[in-house]
Structure formats: C-alpha cells, structure tokens
Design a protein around this motif. Sequence first.
Motif, PDB file in Angstrom:
ATOM      1  N   LEU A 164      -0.891   2.056  -0.502  1.00  0.00           N
ATOM      2  CA  LEU A 164      -1.921   1.907   0.534  1.00  0.00           C
ATOM      3  C   LEU A 164      -2.497   0.492   0.603  1.00  0.00           C
ATOM      4  O   LEU A 164      -3.208   0.162   1.541  1.00  0.00           O
ATOM      5  CB  LEU A 164      -3.032   2.940   0.297  1.00  0.00           C
ATOM      6  N   ARG A 165      -2.159  -0.349  -0.395  1.00  0.00           N
ATOM      7  CA  ARG A 165      -2.579  -1.765  -0.302  1.00  0.00           C
ATOM      8  C   ARG A 165      -2.021  -2.410   0.959  1.00  0.00           C
ATOM      9  O   ARG A 165      -2.559  -3.393   1.450  1.00  0.00           O
ATOM     10  CB  ARG A 165      -2.033  -2.553  -1.506  1.00  0.00           C
ATOM     11  N   PHE A 166      -0.904  -1.852   1.474  1.00  0.00           N
ATOM     12  CA  PHE A 166      -0.269  -2.462   2.643  1.00  0.00           C
ATOM     13  C   PHE A 166      -0.525  -1.674   3.920  1.00  0.00           C
ATOM     14  O   PHE A 166       0.217  -1.769   4.882  1.00  0.00           O
ATOM     15  CB  PHE A 166       1.235  -2.634   2.377  1.00  0.00           C
ATOM     16  N   SER A 167      -1.595  -0.854   3.899  1.00  0.00           N
ATOM     17  CA  SER A 167      -1.945  -0.188   5.163  1.00  0.00           C
ATOM     18  C   SER A 167      -3.346  -0.604   5.596  1.00  0.00           C
ATOM     19  O   SER A 167      -3.874  -0.103   6.574  1.00  0.00           O
ATOM     20  CB  SER A 167      -1.847   1.333   5.023  1.00  0.00           C
ATOM     21  N   ILE A 168      -3.949  -1.526   4.844  1.00  0.00           N
ATOM     22  CA  ILE A 168      -5.313  -1.928   5.180  1.00  0.00           C
ATOM     23  C   ILE A 168      -5.319  -2.867   6.388  1.00  0.00           C
ATOM     24  O   ILE A 168      -4.289  -3.452   6.733  1.00  0.00           O
ATOM     25  CB  ILE A 168      -6.021  -2.612   3.978  1.00  0.00           C
ATOM     26  N   ASN A 169      -6.501  -3.006   7.010  1.00  0.00           N
ATOM     27  CA  ASN A 169      -6.631  -3.913   8.158  1.00  0.00           C
ATOM     28  C   ASN A 169      -6.183  -5.308   7.758  1.00  0.00           C
ATOM     29  O   ASN A 169      -6.441  -5.741   6.641  1.00  0.00           O
ATOM     30  CB  ASN A 169      -8.102  -3.999   8.597  1.00  0.00           C
ATOM     31  N   GLY A 170      -5.534  -5.977   8.664  1.00  0.00           N
ATOM     32  CA  GLY A 170      -5.113  -7.345   8.369  1.00  0.00           C
ATOM     33  C   GLY A 170      -3.659  -7.413   7.933  1.00  0.00           C
ATOM     34  O   GLY A 170      -3.074  -8.489   7.906  1.00  0.00           O
ATOM     35  N   THR A 171      -3.054  -6.265   7.566  1.00  0.00           N
ATOM     36  CA  THR A 171      -1.631  -6.286   7.213  1.00  0.00           C
ATOM     37  C   THR A 171      -0.822  -6.404   8.509  1.00  0.00           C
ATOM     38  O   THR A 171      -1.114  -5.698   9.482  1.00  0.00           O
ATOM     39  CB  THR A 171      -1.226  -4.973   6.492  1.00  0.00           C
ATOM     40  N   ALA A 172       0.170  -7.301   8.500  1.00  0.00           N
ATOM     41  CA  ALA A 172       0.985  -7.490   9.712  1.00  0.00           C
ATOM     42  C   ALA A 172       1.693  -6.192  10.081  1.00  0.00           C
ATOM     43  O   ALA A 172       2.157  -5.462   9.198  1.00  0.00           O
ATOM     44  CB  ALA A 172       2.012  -8.579   9.452  1.00  0.00           C
ATOM     45  N   LYS A 173       1.741  -5.911  11.375  1.00  0.00           N
ATOM     46  CA  LYS A 173       2.377  -4.667  11.823  1.00  0.00           C
ATOM     47  C   LYS A 173       3.557  -4.993  12.741  1.00  0.00           C
ATOM     48  O   LYS A 173       3.539  -6.000  13.450  1.00  0.00           O
ATOM     49  CB  LYS A 173       1.356  -3.818  12.584  1.00  0.00           C
ATOM     50  N   PRO A 174       4.568  -4.126  12.758  1.00  0.00           N
ATOM     51  CA  PRO A 174       5.714  -4.376  13.650  1.00  0.00           C
ATOM     52  C   PRO A 174       5.287  -4.248  15.105  1.00  0.00           C
ATOM     53  O   PRO A 174       4.397  -3.453  15.411  1.00  0.00           O
ATOM     54  CB  PRO A 174       6.681  -3.248  13.280  1.00  0.00           C
TER      55      PRO A 174
END
Length: 466
Positions: free
Chosen positions: A70-80
């Motif tokens: 879940l560290r990579f689902s927080i706001n600010g993580t780049a999304k496709p």
Amino acid sequence: MKSLYCSLITLIFAILFISFSWPVQAQSHHKFLQCLFSLHSNDSFPISYVIYLQTNNSYSSILESSIQNLRFSINGTAKPFVIVTPLHASHIQATIRCSKRHGLQIRTRSGGHDMEGLSYVADASFVVIDLVNLKSVDVDVKSRTAWVESGATVGELQYRIAEKSGTLDFPTCTCHTVGKYGLAADNIVDARLINVNGEILDRKSMGEDFFGIVFYWKLKLVHVPSTVTVFTVTKAPQQNATQVVHRWQYIAPKLSDDTFILATISRAEASEGQRSIQFPELGLLKQDCIEMSWIRFVVYFAQFTTEPTEILLDRTASMKSYFKVKSDYVKEPIPEFVFKGMGPMFDEYEGRFAYMNLVPYGARMDEILETETPFPHRAGNIYSIMYATGQDEEITHFEKYINWMRRLHRYMTSFVSKSPREAYVNYRDLDIGVNDKDKTNYEQSSIWELVKVKSLIDPHNFFKHQ
Ligand SMILES: Cc1cc2nc3c(=O)[nH]c(=O)nc-3n(C[C@H](O)[C@H](O)[C@H](O)COP(=O)(O)OP(=O)(O)OC[C@H]3O[C@@H](n4cnc5c(N)ncnc54)[C@H](O)[C@@H]3O)c2cc1C
C-alpha cells in the motif's frame, strides 16, 4: 536583478514547456488509443471492453485491486494513463505495438506482489497491462502438468490442482517446498511469450528472445505427501531463543528433504518447528503437532488457520499492507552473539513492526546446478534471510522504520554473503540500485551477459523498469 531575470526566464520557459508538453502528451495518448482500435480487429474479443482510462468509473478499483504494497497506492504515486486488462493474447500484442509506436512505456502486472510496486508504477507516461482476466488453470493429472495463464494466483493454481489430486502440487516460492522441489522456475516446462515486436513465441521458437510478456505457463507438477504434520513453537529470549536460532543454522539446511523448518525472529518472540529427535533444544512436544492434508497445510502456511480451502480462490483475502523488504544469503553459520546483539535493536521503537524470516536451503537446492536454471544461489548457501517491516494501517513517518531496517541490514554485513552481497530477486529492493532516470544505457551495463542478449533482442530497451 540578474537572478530575478534568470528566474523569470526559467518560469516563462517552464510555463511554455508545460503548456507545449501537455498537448503533446494528450496527442500521443489519443493516437495510442486510435492505434489500439485500428490494430485490433478481432471481433470476438473487442478491445474496447478492456480499456480503462482515468475517467472510467472502474479505473481506480482496477488499479488498486492487486496492489499488495500500500506504500504505492498513496496520493502522489504516478498512475498509468490507461489500464488494459486483456481477455486474449491479441489484446497484449496490440498494446505492445501501439505503445512502442507512440513512445509509451508498459508495466505488466500479474499478481501485483512486486515489493517495490514496479508492475504498476513508472516515472514516465505509461500503460499498465493487467493480466487479471487471463487466469485459467488446466490441470492434467496423467502427464503431471498444468497450463496456467499468467494472471492466475498461486492460491487458485494450488486449489485447482488439489481438486484433481491430493498428492500433486506446484512449488510456488522459496518457502516450505524449496528444499524438496527447488524453485518454481526449476519446474517450468514451457511458456508463451509476446516479444517486443508483438510476436508470440514458445520455448522452442524463442531461443534467446525471452524478453517480453508471458501469458501462459506450462508447469511440471510434483508429488507431495497426502498428509503432513505441522507445528509452531515459540521461544522467548529467556527460553534460550538465540541459542535455538543459532543451532537452527546447523540443523535446518541439513534435514532430509521431507522436513522443513522456517525460523522467524521478531521483537516479541522467535519461533521454529521440526522433529524433536534431531533438534532437542527446540523442546517440541507431541501436542504441538497437527496432522493435516497437503492443501490444508497450504492454507495454514498462508496464515489462514481455520478458513476453508476456498480462501485460496478469494483475491480479496490477501493481506495488503505498507511494507519494505530486504534480503541476504548466508554461507556460514552466524555466531550466536550476532543474534543476541539484535535484541536491543528489535526493542527500539522503530523495531516494533519488523521481523526476519530465515529460510533453509540445502537439499534439492544444492543438487540443481546454477547452469540448469539461471538462479545463482545454489550449493554453498545454507539459508536466505528476509528482513521485513510493515503494518496494515498507514504508518506515519514510515521512512524511520525503513531506516531502522537498513541499519539492521548494515549490522549483518560481516556475517552474510560478500563480494557481491547477494539478494533474492523476488524480494525486490531498490536500495540495491536503480536505473539513472532512464540514463542508464546498454553501454554502461554491458558487463552483464544478459544485457548483451537484451540489447540484440530489444535494442531500444522497450521492456524496462526502474
Ligand atoms: C505478501 C507477499 C508474500 C510473498 N511471499 C513470497 C514467498 O514466499 N516466496 C517468494 O519467492 N516470493 C514471495 N513474494 C514475492 C513475489 O514472489 C514476487 O514479488 C513476484 O514477482 C510476484 O509476482 P506477481 O505476479 O504477483 O508480481 P507483479 O507485481 O505482477 O510483477 C512482478 C514483476 O514481474 C513483471 N511481470 C509481471 N507479470 C509478468 C508477465 N506476465 N510477463 C512478464 N513480466 C511480468 C512485472 O512487470 C514486475 O516487474 C511475496 C510477495 C508478497 C507481496
């Protein structure tokens, strides 16, 4: 004044750049979508059904569905900018060809377990190919093989095998099966892969062209016992926990291949399990042992003790959390004082969510040559260590906990493999190194044999990640 002038120029340049680059990016996205529709003419599997733009209502739930860290689902993580969930190989082929044509990167996601989120995070405009819909499992008991689509989970695979046979399974990881059957990679018979040109290859036709997206695996199934005995033993520091872990290093990697003991070290306790005759320090009693079928053991090992075996089919049951993992390989038993010295570290505030898993190698892993399957940690490695820290709830200042773990990892430096210090590829750890923001090129990395092969097969380095 000069500096104000400079910053004005910079600002104007930045505004100009942003205002030019946005339409350019939007244009390439638009062209990519047009390309998908024009290239994909397979009417029985319309590609429009499996394209999710950020404006689509299901976009977020699909993206988040298999994010395990879940560290990579927080706001600010780049999304496709788009997610494609193929129903058919032709959807993957079209996505590869169009991404290449319009300069977009691809991230491929099967189960989404990558420890650093590399299957769904990128620092450039990118497309996620999520194989969630390609999940068929076809087991053939007679030939002891299974054809499995890449999007199937290991739980689904193991459940479907158990439906047909109580004495077959597939070794899925470096865990309880590694000493007896080797790695999953040691038991692959064939695969279907789509390369950088969108061509479908199998083991015979691929030769060295093995960079691409695998959508089908043919697996060799292994014989497992119909019944197994399991136990969990917990030792506190005052019960000689460090002495037991120290002894474990001499015993666990040398046990016969039908006995496996995982050791876990954490702040509150250390636990191991095994047969008492060979390991009296463990103090194992008959009442610690539970007999169960192989498939129940699979469920038990996944830490579902009472749930029905159908839990293996439930993708929402996986334990998502915020975590960081590191790893090591051990070639010589570590002196007991090292384990003792960890005690005060685990007692620190930042050590409270951390644990170490010691996974014995030896047995089958010693027999398979490095040249048979490209995996370098064979004979000579007595066990691997996984260091982990994390929590189900978001932890404030998580960086402090990660830094604590880096310190523990540094503390171990003299006692683990050296020159190079080895790490386990599945426990992805970007502390070890990353591409230099896309500047790392084939020339810089040409010391590795594999890079030489890749530079021929994929000269523009289309398949890449951090
Ligand atoms: C909770 C948890 C427990 C774990 N336990 C173990 C364990 O016991 N033993 C062990 O060995 N490992 C374990 N792992 C690590 C896990 O095996 C690896 O992260 C593995 O890569 C996960 O596969 P995935 O398909 O879920 O990964 P993904 O995140 O989907 O992908 C991982 C990488 O492979 C690439 N990729 C994915 N699918 C394809 C494809 N079809 N073709 C080409 N490239 C592809 C991705 O782009 C990414 O770079 C665990 C991980 C987690 C989160």
